[in-house]
Scaffold this motif. Structure first.
Motif, mmCIF file in Angstrom:
data_model
loop_
_atom_site.group_PDB
_atom_site.id
_atom_site.type_symbol
_atom_site.label_atom_id
_atom_site.label_comp_id
_atom_site.label_asym_id
_atom_site.label_seq_id
_atom_site.Cartn_x
_atom_site.Cartn_y
_atom_site.Cartn_z
ATOM 1 N N ASN A 1 47.790 46.635 47.305
ATOM 2 C CA ASN A 1 48.235 45.405 46.655
ATOM 3 C C ASN A 1 49.407 45.690 45.716
ATOM 4 O O ASN A 1 50.392 44.932 45.682
ATOM 5 C CB ASN A 1 47.080 44.788 45.872
ATOM 6 C CG ASN A 1 47.462 43.469 45.222
ATOM 7 O OD1 ASN A 1 47.660 42.463 45.889
ATOM 8 N ND2 ASN A 1 47.578 43.467 43.892
ATOM 9 N N ARG B 1 48.809 41.830 32.058
ATOM 10 C CA ARG B 1 47.829 40.758 31.956
ATOM 11 C C ARG B 1 46.761 41.208 30.952
ATOM 12 O O ARG B 1 46.824 42.300 30.399
ATOM 13 C CB ARG B 1 47.192 40.425 33.305
ATOM 14 C CG ARG B 1 46.569 41.606 34.034
ATOM 15 C CD ARG B 1 45.432 41.192 34.964
ATOM 16 N NE ARG B 1 44.282 40.715 34.199
ATOM 17 C CZ ARG B 1 43.237 40.090 34.722
ATOM 18 N NH1 ARG B 1 43.209 39.840 36.022
ATOM 19 N NH2 ARG B 1 42.220 39.710 33.963
ATOM 20 N N ARG C 1 43.103 40.371 44.911
ATOM 21 C CA ARG C 1 43.571 39.079 45.425
ATOM 22 C C ARG C 1 43.437 37.969 44.393
ATOM 23 O O ARG C 1 44.091 36.926 44.509
ATOM 24 C CB ARG C 1 42.801 38.713 46.696
ATOM 25 C CG ARG C 1 43.034 39.653 47.868
ATOM 26 C CD ARG C 1 42.050 39.407 48.989
ATOM 27 N NE ARG C 1 40.669 39.636 48.549
ATOM 28 C CZ ARG C 1 39.602 39.486 49.326
ATOM 29 N NH1 ARG C 1 39.757 39.098 50.578
ATOM 30 N NH2 ARG C 1 38.401 39.715 48.855
ATOM 31 N N SER C 2 42.610 38.200 43.381
ATOM 32 C CA SER C 2 42.436 37.189 42.337
ATOM 33 C C SER C 2 43.259 37.514 41.092
ATOM 34 O O SER C 2 43.089 36.873 40.053
ATOM 35 C CB SER C 2 40.956 37.072 41.967
ATOM 36 O OG SER C 2 40.500 38.254 41.337
ATOM 37 N N GLY C 3 44.135 38.516 41.193
ATOM 38 C CA GLY C 3 45.012 38.842 40.077
ATOM 39 C C GLY C 3 44.635 40.095 39.319
ATOM 40 O O GLY C 3 45.309 40.458 38.345
ATOM 41 N N ASP C 4 43.566 40.777 39.707
ATOM 42 C CA ASP C 4 43.219 42.037 39.045
ATOM 43 C C ASP C 4 44.253 43.098 39.391
ATOM 44 O O ASP C 4 44.834 43.094 40.486
ATOM 45 C CB ASP C 4 41.817 42.493 39.458
ATOM 46 C CG ASP C 4 40.734 41.677 38.777
ATOM 47 O OD1 ASP C 4 40.880 41.414 37.566
ATOM 48 O OD2 ASP C 4 39.747 41.292 39.437
ATOM 49 N N ARG C 5 44.466 44.019 38.457
ATOM 50 C CA ARG C 5 45.539 45.004 38.596
ATOM 51 C C ARG C 5 45.017 46.424 38.378
ATOM 52 O O ARG C 5 43.996 46.653 37.735
ATOM 53 C CB ARG C 5 46.655 44.725 37.582
ATOM 54 C CG ARG C 5 47.331 43.365 37.689
ATOM 55 C CD ARG C 5 48.185 43.252 38.948
ATOM 56 N NE ARG C 5 49.209 44.267 39.015
ATOM 57 C CZ ARG C 5 50.416 44.177 38.411
ATOM 58 N NH1 ARG C 5 50.719 43.112 37.677
ATOM 59 N NH2 ARG C 5 51.309 45.148 38.547
ATOM 60 N N ASP D 1 38.815 42.467 42.176
ATOM 61 C CA ASP D 1 39.488 41.844 43.317
ATOM 62 C C ASP D 1 40.983 41.684 43.061
ATOM 63 O O ASP D 1 41.397 40.820 42.276
ATOM 64 C CB ASP D 1 38.858 40.475 43.600
ATOM 65 C CG ASP D 1 39.377 39.845 44.879
ATOM 66 O OD1 ASP D 1 40.225 40.461 45.555
ATOM 67 O OD2 ASP D 1 38.933 38.724 45.212
#
Length: 228
Positions: free
Chosen positions: A100, A47, A16-20, A14
């Motif tokens: 994103n 990260r 939106r939860s900070g995954d890249r 996701d």
């Protein structure tokens, strides 16, 4: 027609939860024939890498730490895909991550109108069947013996083969292959110039003698079914 078949690897599920995004692999296809032009890049996600994600693709933070950030390569990526349709397996997932990343760079997202989802195509063709890339490769006899871990470029190569099969098989490219763009180096392509020689149609109507012989032959039938 130019299309880009692509796949991504990420730190999770996701954005939106900070995954890249950590890897992208793209295959150029012209008239459903791979041209040989590809785009492939790893990215430093800035990260940590969750253990469950690393178990899928094998990309560690130690490996990715010296790779470019997405923002540094966004221009190259956009130059490669141009305005072509984009083919992916479960495409909404990949589009979500790409857009994103683009938006985080202050760039316009890629329109989902360009999205071609092979999962949706496979679901229409094989309702109720398993739709994973592995399962569909097995169904269509596509060799994936070298796929021990997920990898964006490798999976894009497998998906390119699957996409052709889902569109009707390799015969769709027989007349088009000679006109496909052929690569020189990297993503550079040159267009193959093919001169076709067209011949006048050969006479194919029956002669008067042949028609007479046919009439004589047909007269030899007693009570033929077609005269009832």
């Amino acid at each position: 027609m130019r299309e880009i078949v692509f796949d991504t690897e990420t730190t999770g599920l996701d954005p939106r939860s900070g995954d890249r995004l950590v890897e992208i692999g793209c295959i150029e296809m012209v008239n459903k024939v791979p041209s040989g032009a590809v785009y492939h890049c790893y990215f430093n996600p800035e990260r940590d890498m969750p253990a469950e994600a690393e178990a899928v693709h094998g990309l560690s933070i130690a490996f990715l730490s010296d790779k470019p950030k997405f923002a540094e390569k966004a221009g190259e990526f956009l130059d490669f895909i141009q305005d072509s349709p984009l083919v992916a397996h479960n495409a909404g997932f990949d589009f979500g991550f790409i857009n994103n990343e683009l938006e985080s760079c202050g760039l316009e997202p890629v329109s989902r109108d360009r999205m071609i989802d092979t999962v949706a195509i496979a679901r229409r063709k094989h309702p109720g069947a398993k739709l994973s890339l592995d399962a569909l490769c097995t169904r269509y006899g596509i060799d994936r013996s070298h796929r021990t871990l997920h990898g964006a470029l490798l999976d894009a190569e497998l998906l390119a083969q699957l996409y052709v099969e889902l569109q009707g098989g390799r015969q769709i490219g027989l007349e088009l292959a000679a006109e496909a763009a052929m690569p020189t180096e990297g993503s550079m392509t040159v267009t193959s110039s093919v001169t076709r020689v067209f011949r006048s149609p050969r006479p194919h109507a029956a002669s008067a003698q042949e028609l007479a012989r046919h009439t004589e032959f047909m007269a030899g039938f007693s009570e033929p079914i077609w005269s009832r």
